[in-house]
Design a protein around this motif. Structure first.
Motif, PDB file in Angstrom:
ATOM      1  N   GLY A 260       0.800  -1.217   0.000  1.00  0.00           N
ATOM      2  CA  GLY A 260       0.000   0.000   0.000  1.00  0.00           C
ATOM      3  C   GLY A 260       0.829   1.262   0.000  1.00  0.00           C
TER       4      GLY A 260
ATOM      5  N   GLY B 110       0.229   3.281   5.752  1.00  0.00           N
ATOM      6  CA  GLY B 110       0.323   1.991   5.070  1.00  0.00           C
ATOM      7  C   GLY B 110       1.261   1.084   5.828  1.00  0.00           C
TER       8      GLY B 110
ATOM      9  N   VAL C 162      -3.961   2.939   3.494  1.00  0.00           N
ATOM     10  CA  VAL C 162      -3.826   2.229   2.222  1.00  0.00           C
ATOM     11  C   VAL C 162      -3.289   0.804   2.378  1.00  0.00           C
ATOM     12  CG1 VAL C 162      -3.570   4.341   0.846  1.00  0.00           C
ATOM     13  CG2 VAL C 162      -1.530   3.238   1.821  1.00  0.00           C
TER      14      VAL C 162
ATOM     15  N   ILE D 171      -4.934  -4.657  -2.021  1.00  0.00           N
ATOM     16  CA  ILE D 171      -4.262  -3.528  -1.362  1.00  0.00           C
ATOM     17  C   ILE D 171      -3.644  -2.606  -2.400  1.00  0.00           C
ATOM     18  CG2 ILE D 171      -2.299  -2.895   0.102  1.00  0.00           C
ATOM     19  CD1 ILE D 171      -2.838  -5.420   1.749  1.00  0.00           C
TER      20      ILE D 171
ATOM     21  N   SER E 286      -4.899   1.177  -3.063  1.00  0.00           N
ATOM     22  CA  SER E 286      -3.932   2.249  -2.826  1.00  0.00           C
ATOM     23  C   SER E 286      -3.799   3.142  -4.049  1.00  0.00           C
ATOM     24  CB  SER E 286      -2.572   1.659  -2.441  1.00  0.00           C
ATOM     25  OG  SER E 286      -1.632   2.684  -2.213  1.00  0.00           O
TER      26      SER E 286
END
Length: 579
Positions: A22, A291, A542, A559, A563
Motif C-alpha cells: 500500500g 500503510g 492504504v 491492497i 492504494s
C-alpha cells in the motif's frame, strides 16, 4: 535520496508511513504526480541486487546458523527481516485469545518474501452479506476497483490464464509456467475428485514488462527476493522507481509514534522515534497516508490522541482496531510411491506453485459460510538444512513385501539412502480461506506496556468461530480426497476437533485486515469508500485495514489496487483544495 535520520523543517505534500504494497504504490502514484513525498519506514533500506543484501543463489551450507530461523523467521536466506516476535517490540493478548502478529522491518515490508499469489477479489467477495447474511458488504463493488486491478496487472506483471470463472476474475496475464511432475500428479488426483485446477496467478515475470526489471530465471527462490527484480516487491518495483522519477525522501529506522494534528483536528504530519539515536522527530505534511500494515496503522491511530481526537485519530465511534481478521489456514502432506527414487534433474520453476484450486463451491449450501482456495507444493526443490529429519516418520508409512512397516534407516549410510529415496516424492497442499469478520476480534492499546521506544503496544483479542472450524474440517476432507485420488500415502492422522481441525492460529497466515474498515456510515466504519478517515479529511489508510471482508484470496493485489485508487483521489482533492 535515502535519509538515515533528519529533523525536517520542510513541509511535504504527503507523508507515507510504511513501504509495503500500500505505501509503495502510494509513493509511486503521488510522486509521479509531482507531489513532494516522505516515506517513513521502521526498518532499514533493502535492495536484493546489492551483494550485502543478497540471499538468492546461496547454498544451504553457507548459512551461518545452519538455516535456523533465529534471525529471520523463515531461515537465514529468506528475505524477511522482522517476525512474529521482535526484541524490544512486544505485544500482548487478552485472556483466552490467540493471535500472532508478524511485523516486517525493511523497505518493501512483507512483499520481499511473500508467495506472490496475486488474486483479484471477485464480484461476490465485495457483497458476501447478500449471500450469507453475515458481516457487512463493502461500500464499493468489483466494477469500482476493476480498472485499478487492470492497471496493477499491467504495471507489475502477473502470470495466469483466462478461465472465465465468475468470482475468479481474469486479468491481463503473462504466460504461466507449465506444471512440474508432482503437480501433474496433483492434477490427476483433483480431476478424479472433481475439484478444479487452473494455472496459478503469481506476480513473477515470465516476459519483460519494462527495462528496469529482469525476467524470472526459474531458481525457485522468490522468497529470498530477486536480484534481477523478476518478481514483485514494493521496494524494488514501486518505491525505488518513485525515488528516481519524483521527489521522494526515504526515512529509515523510524518508528512512528503518532499522527500530529492542529486545533481543528486535521493531520499536520507524524512524530517518530529514530532507532539510531532514540530521539523523537517530527515531519510536517498536507496529507498523511498510513500503510504500516492493518494492525500497525491502527496502533498509530489509537496512540494519536489529542483534544480533537481524545480516543485516537479517526476513532470517535471506537471502531479503530475492530473487525480484525486473518485468513484461515490448514495443511496436509503425503508421499507418492510412484515418485520414490526418481531421477534427479532441475525442477525448480518459479518460487511458488504452478497450479492452483480456486474456491469451487460458491452458493452450494454448505454448513459454513465463505470458502477457501488450495495451494500446492512439493517436488525437488533445493534441500535445506533439516531435510531428512522426518525420515523415520515417513518410513513407517511404507510397507515391505509382507505388509510390515519398513525399518527406519537411522543415521549415516542408512539415512542417506532414505533421503535419496524420498527426495522429490513428497506433495502437500494448504487451504487458505475466508473468516467471518467479528466485532469481538480486535486490537487495542495496552496502557500497561510500552516498547523500547516508549510507544504503547497493542493487545489482541481473537478467537476462531464455528464457521472457521467447520471450514478447516472441510479442507481436510478435500485434502484426503485429492491425495487418495492421486495415489499418495497420507502422512499423519487426520486432525479432529481437539486440534481445531488443524487450523493455524490467527495471524499465522499473515493476511490480517479489517482494523480501519471502510463504510458509508461514519457510526460503524473508520474510513469512507476512498479510504479517507471520516473524522479527519487529510488522513488516509492504504494497507489491509480498510477491508470490510477478506475473501479467500490473498489481500496484496487488492491492497495495491485500492492504494492506487486512493492515491489518485488524494491528488484530485489536493488540486480542488478540498484537503
Amino acid at each position: 535520496m535515502s535519509i538515515q535520520i533528519m529533523a525536517s523543517g520542510e513541509e511535504y505534500d504527503a507523508i507515507i508511513v510504511g513501504s509495503g504494497a500500500g505505501g509503495g504504490m502510494a509513493s509511486k502514484i503521488l510522486a509521479e504526480a509531482g507531489l513532494a513525498v516522505a516515506v517513513v519506514e521502521a526498518g532499514a533500506d533493502f535492495d536484493p541486487a546489492l551483494d550485502e543484501h543478497r540471499t538468492q543463489l546461496r547454498f544451504p551450507w553457507e548459512s551461518p546458523r545452519r538455516g535456523a530461523g533465529t534471525v529471520r523467521p523463515f531461515g537465514d536466506f529468506d528475505a524477511a527481516i522482522g517476525g512474529w516476535e521482535i526484541d524490544g517490540e512486544p505485544y500482548t493478548r487478552g485472556q483466552g485469545s490467540e493471535f500472532d502478529w508478524f511485523r516486517s522491518r525493511m523497505l518493501g515490508g512483507r512483499t520481499n518474501h511473500w508467495g506472490r499469489i496475486s488474486l483479484r477479489f471477485g464480484p461476490l467477495d465485495f457483497k458476501r452479506k447478500d449471500l450469507d447474511g453475515m458481516g457487512d458488504n463493502w461500500p464499493i463493488g468489483y466494477d469500482d476497483i476493476k480498472p485499478y486491478y487492470d492497471r496493477v496487472d499491467k504495471l507489475i506483471g502477473v502470470f495466469g490464464s483466462k478461465e472465465g470463472i465468475h468470482n475468479e476474475p481474469d486479468g491481463f496475464f503473462l504466460p504461466p509456467p507449465k506444471p512440474r511432475l508432482h503437480e501433474l500428479y496433483i492434477q490427476r488426483g483433483a480431476k478424479k475428485a472433481n475439484i478444479p485446477i487452473i494455472p496459478s496467478r503469481l506476480s513473477i515475470l515470465t516476459r519483460p514488462v519494462n527495462n528496469d526489471r529482469g525476467v524470472c530465471f526459474f531458481c525457485s527462490q522468490c522468497n529470498r527476493a530477486c536480484q534481477v527484480y523478476g518478481d514483485f516487491s514494493a521496494g524494488t518495483c514501486l518505491v525505488k522507481p518513485a525515488m528516481k522519477k519524483g521527489k521522494v525522501d526515504l526515512y529509515t529506522h523510524a518508528m512512528v509514534r503518532k499522527v500530529t494534528t492542529d486545533d481543528k483536528g486535521e493531520a499536520t504530519g507524524v512524530s517518530y522515534v529514530s532507532k539510531v539515536d532514540m530521539k523523537e522527530y517530527k515531519l510536517r505534511s498536507r496529507v498523511v497516508v498510513l500503510g504500516a500494515s492493518a494492525c500497525e496503522s491502527a496502533r498509530i491511530m489509537l496512540n494519536s490522541k489529542s483534544k480533537s481526537h481524545p480516543n485516537g485519530i479517526g476513532n470517535s465511534t471506537g471502531y479503530v482496531g475492530r473487525y480484525l481478521h486473518d485468513s484461515t489456514g490448514a495443511d496436509r502432506m503425503g508421499i507418492m510411491p510412484e515418485l520414490m527414487g526418481r531421477e534427479r534433474y532441475n525442477e525448480d520453476g518459479v518460487g511458488g506453485m504452478h497450479i492452483y484450486t480456486p474456491w469451487w463451491l460458491n452458493e452450494k449450501g454448505l454448513d459454513f459460510a465463505r470458502g477457501y482456495h488450495i495451494e500446492y507444493w512439493g517436488g525437488m526443490g533445493m534441500p535445506s538444512y533439516g531435510f531428512g529429519g522426518g525420515m523415520d516418520t515417513m518410513r513407517k508409512y511404507i510397507k515391505d513385501e509382507f505388509g510390515n512397516p519398513s525399518p527406519a534407516g537411522g543415521y549415516g549410510e542408512g539415512l542417506k539412502k532414505d533421503i535419496r529415496t524420498f527426495y522429490g516424492s513428497t506433495v502437500g497442499m494448504s487451504g487458505r480461506g475466508e473468516s467471518i469478520p467479528q466485532y469481538s476480534n480486535y486490537c487495542e492499546i495496552d496502557n500497561n506496556v510500552v516498547d523500547k521506544y516508549g510507544i504503547p503496544v497493542l493487545k489482541f483479542h481473537y478467537k476462531w468461530t464455528d464457521q472457521e472450524l467447520k471450514q478447516a474440517k472441510h479442507m481436510h476432507d478435500t485434502f484426503e480426497e485429492i491425495l487418495t485420488s492421486m495415489g499418495a500415502i497420507i502422512l499423519g492422522n487426520k486432525p479432529g476437533p481437539e486440534s481445531q481441525y488443524g487450523l493455524h492460529k490467527p495471524g499465522r497466515i499473515i493476511h490480517e485486515v479489517g482494523t480501519t474498515r471502510m463504510g458509508n456510515d461514519p457510526k460503524t466504519s473508520v474510513l469512507n469508500s476512498n479510504c479517507q478517515a471520516h473524522d479527519c479529511k487529510n488522513l488516509f489508510v492504504v494497507d489491509g485495514g480498510p477491508f470490510v471482508s477478506q475473501a479467500d484470496k490473498n489481500p496484496t493485489w487488492t491492497i495495491l489496487a485500492l492504494s492506487m485508487r486512493t492515491s489518485e483521489y488524494i491528488i484530485d482533492q489536493l488540486k480542488k483544495k478540498n484537503i
